[in-house]
Design an enzyme around this catalytic site. Sequence first.
Site, mmCIF file in Angstrom:
data_model
loop_
_atom_site.group_PDB
_atom_site.id
_atom_site.type_symbol
_atom_site.label_atom_id
_atom_site.label_comp_id
_atom_site.label_asym_id
_atom_site.label_seq_id
_atom_site.Cartn_x
_atom_site.Cartn_y
_atom_site.Cartn_z
ATOM 1 N N HIS A 67 0.813 -1.217 0.000
ATOM 2 C CA HIS A 67 0.000 0.000 0.000
ATOM 3 C C HIS A 67 0.853 1.277 0.000
ATOM 4 O O HIS A 67 0.659 2.141 0.866
ATOM 5 C CB HIS A 67 -0.923 0.009 1.224
ATOM 6 C CG HIS A 67 -1.840 -1.174 1.303
ATOM 7 N ND1 HIS A 67 -2.285 -1.717 2.488
ATOM 8 C CD2 HIS A 67 -2.402 -1.923 0.323
ATOM 9 C CE1 HIS A 67 -3.083 -2.742 2.236
ATOM 10 N NE2 HIS A 67 -3.170 -2.896 0.926
HETATM 11 C C1 LIG Z 1 -0.237 -7.495 -4.615
HETATM 12 C C2 LIG Z 1 -1.181 -6.424 -4.163
HETATM 13 C C3 LIG Z 1 -2.228 -6.761 -3.298
HETATM 14 C C4 LIG Z 1 -3.115 -5.773 -2.880
HETATM 15 N N1 LIG Z 1 -4.225 -6.135 -2.165
HETATM 16 C C5 LIG Z 1 -5.203 -5.224 -1.932
HETATM 17 C C6 LIG Z 1 -6.454 -5.608 -1.403
HETATM 18 O O1 LIG Z 1 -6.721 -6.786 -1.166
HETATM 19 N N2 LIG Z 1 -7.391 -4.646 -1.200
HETATM 20 C C7 LIG Z 1 -7.150 -3.338 -1.455
HETATM 21 O O2 LIG Z 1 -8.008 -2.504 -1.179
HETATM 22 N N3 LIG Z 1 -5.957 -2.937 -1.964
HETATM 23 C C8 LIG Z 1 -5.008 -3.856 -2.249
HETATM 24 N N4 LIG Z 1 -3.847 -3.478 -2.856
HETATM 25 C C9 LIG Z 1 -3.603 -2.048 -3.093
HETATM 26 C C10 LIG Z 1 -4.460 -1.438 -4.193
HETATM 27 O O3 LIG Z 1 -4.714 -2.367 -5.220
HETATM 28 C C11 LIG Z 1 -3.748 -0.186 -4.729
HETATM 29 O O4 LIG Z 1 -3.555 0.728 -3.664
HETATM 30 C C12 LIG Z 1 -4.518 0.536 -5.818
HETATM 31 O O5 LIG Z 1 -4.884 -0.347 -6.837
HETATM 32 C C13 LIG Z 1 -3.652 1.670 -6.358
HETATM 33 O O6 LIG Z 1 -4.344 2.351 -7.362
HETATM 34 P P1 LIG Z 1 -3.620 3.466 -8.239
HETATM 35 O O7 LIG Z 1 -4.622 3.925 -9.228
HETATM 36 O O8 LIG Z 1 -3.002 4.456 -7.337
HETATM 37 O O9 LIG Z 1 -2.421 2.717 -8.950
HETATM 38 P P2 LIG Z 1 -2.431 1.409 -9.864
HETATM 39 O O10 LIG Z 1 -3.732 0.691 -9.763
HETATM 40 O O11 LIG Z 1 -1.212 0.661 -9.533
HETATM 41 O O12 LIG Z 1 -2.373 1.981 -11.348
HETATM 42 C C14 LIG Z 1 -1.284 2.624 -11.928
HETATM 43 C C15 LIG Z 1 -1.331 2.311 -13.407
HETATM 44 O O13 LIG Z 1 -0.484 3.218 -14.102
HETATM 45 C C16 LIG Z 1 0.235 2.503 -15.094
HETATM 46 N N5 LIG Z 1 1.443 3.270 -15.365
HETATM 47 C C17 LIG Z 1 2.486 3.490 -14.546
HETATM 48 N N6 LIG Z 1 3.385 4.304 -15.131
HETATM 49 C C18 LIG Z 1 2.894 4.594 -16.357
HETATM 50 C C19 LIG Z 1 3.366 5.389 -17.436
HETATM 51 N N7 LIG Z 1 4.521 6.067 -17.366
HETATM 52 N N8 LIG Z 1 2.623 5.452 -18.578
HETATM 53 C C20 LIG Z 1 1.442 4.785 -18.657
HETATM 54 N N9 LIG Z 1 0.954 4.027 -17.658
HETATM 55 C C21 LIG Z 1 1.669 3.938 -16.522
HETATM 56 C C22 LIG Z 1 0.491 1.156 -14.452
HETATM 57 O O14 LIG Z 1 0.800 0.173 -15.407
HETATM 58 C C23 LIG Z 1 -0.833 0.911 -13.753
HETATM 59 O O15 LIG Z 1 -1.764 0.271 -14.584
HETATM 60 C C24 LIG Z 1 -2.930 -4.428 -3.286
HETATM 61 C C25 LIG Z 1 -1.889 -4.094 -4.152
HETATM 62 C C26 LIG Z 1 -1.025 -5.077 -4.606
HETATM 63 C C27 LIG Z 1 0.084 -4.709 -5.546
#
Ligand SMILES: Cc1cc2nc3c(=O)[nH]c(=O)nc-3n(C[C@H](O)[C@H](O)[C@H](O)COP(=O)(O)OP(=O)(O)OC[C@H]3O[C@@H](n4cnc5c(N)ncnc54)[C@H](O)[C@@H]3O)c2cc1C
Length: 533
Positions: free
Chosen positions: A470
Amino acid sequence: MQFDYIIVGGGSAGCVLAARLSEDPTVTVALIEAGGNNDSLLNRVPTGAALQIVRRNKCNWAFSTVAQPGLGGRRGYQPRGRGLGGSSALNAMIYLRGQREDYDGWAAQGASGWGWNDVLPYFIKAERNERGANQFHGDSGPLNVADLRSPHPIAGLFIQAGEQAGLPRNDDFAAETQEGVGWYQVTQKNGERWSAARAYLAPARQRSNLHVATDSLATQILLEGKSAVGIRFDRRGVMHEMRARREVLIAAGALQSPQLLMVSGIGPQAHLGQIGVEPVVDLPVGDNLHDHPDITINRRVANSELLGFSMVGGIKLLRAMARWRRERSGVLTSNFAEAGGFIRTLPHLKRPDVQLHFVIGMVDNHNRTYHWGHGMSCHATVLQPASRGTVRLASNDMHAPPLIDPAFLSDPADMETLVRGFKWVRKIFAQPALHGCQGADRSRELHFAHVDDDDAIRQVIRERADTIYHPVGTCRMGSDHRAVVDTELRVRGVERLRVVDASVMPTLISGNTNAPVIMIAEKAADLIKREAH
Ligand SMILES: Cc1cc2nc3c(=O)[nH]c(=O)nc-3n(C[C@H](O)[C@H](O)[C@H](O)COP(=O)(O)OP(=O)(O)OC[C@H]3O[C@@H](n4cnc5c(N)ncnc54)[C@H](O)[C@@H]3O)c2cc1C
């Protein structure tokens, strides 16, 4: 190649933004995602992520941290989702929101408009809880929230053991109070993973005003003076540019959003200078990285119904695959961490400071170290870590991973909380409910069977603790001069540029972060729409 809004990153936040902004047919929206569509069987079978989380592949960036003194000099592992759905396509599907005090704390720190009463309507708007609507839950949003279809009996025993250890039973961690033990609800629908891509993007994908570009890595935010005008990106080795008529929205996650800002000249001036990036705006981008440190306690249990490796287990797995195909139920619908709890590890605390995740299998080193046989495990997680680290650039090229330093356990308070959490797991495991299944037998503990006193516990924590995935806080929202984005998520000092994802959290919420990120993006979409009209 010209759109009203360009969104970088098709993860939890990016999918919400793309769907909500493109609801208005008069605006055009482009979503740029580095990975692919994430539409394979492994992305749909809930347990499929077990294979993807362990190593770098098309769905997982699989970053490492820099050496962590708090972890005995080890480098931590940071799996991060890649491809549509982002980390919601890889996560353990637990649906949680954190504690009311987390959001009221944000507001008190200067993030006005983000207190609990402000954000609750967005949690409800996002949610379609199969239990139905009430004052805390929604039943008509895109994000399906379900009870586990085939909960494992041993997770039920863990809950009983928690009650025997003195914890209250909690049937809804996302309602009035978080304290207690119970089942987790999951982001699944009909026994399939319900990532943000499936919940939000899939229904919007046919809209003619929404353009989704996969396999496209944004390498730079295009700036004219101090105004964002577009994105440069690499699509399968060919560089392209895309222009934004209204705004560029960065949703690349807590590790790569700050990286993209910094390679574009928005970040700590001295650091950018060292890397050879021309500074445009001096902001503390990449500071305030924090993450939930976690220790996992495993016990061997001779029960082939648990996830694990054995001949009998292999045969059962084949049957489970057939069952999932037939009726979308059985052990393949497990989210691994089926049950859990929230504990106040000191009597004077006003709210839980440790979270437990009970897993129906052994989890050693993020499941990267396999053990023959079956077992169960329980994670203890520090909910409000005090340690703060950074994301910095290793190079000015977005193809190179950033330098990730969560500074785990650099604040001694986090270590002490983890020690208390460790002891709570042992206390629960020792309860009569787990006697019948060998779960209460200390000698069956992997690695820690002979660890007793606090010093020894500290030592194994240094040797074995790591993230529960997280990371947040690297583009902190606030109204002070050290904030990176203001309370409408606009990057301070830059026009037409916002960050919308886990990086804007001022402090980590007390729980899993997917639903809170989706809430942030729901609220951001409203702010953006309102500003446009
Ligand atoms: C293994 C794991 C288990 C987890 N378990 C849980 C759970 O059970 N419950 C829960 O609530 N949360 C869980 N989490 C946390 C939660 O999933 C994340 O906090 C949340 O998905 C983050 O969302 P975000 O939009 O910030 O980033 P992300 O969902 O990570 O999205 C970022 C996106 O940007 C893309 N990206 C990055 N750089 C670039 C670039 N330069 N150009 C284009 N695209 C790019 C990436 O490929 C990705 O698709 C878990 C996370 C992980 C990794």
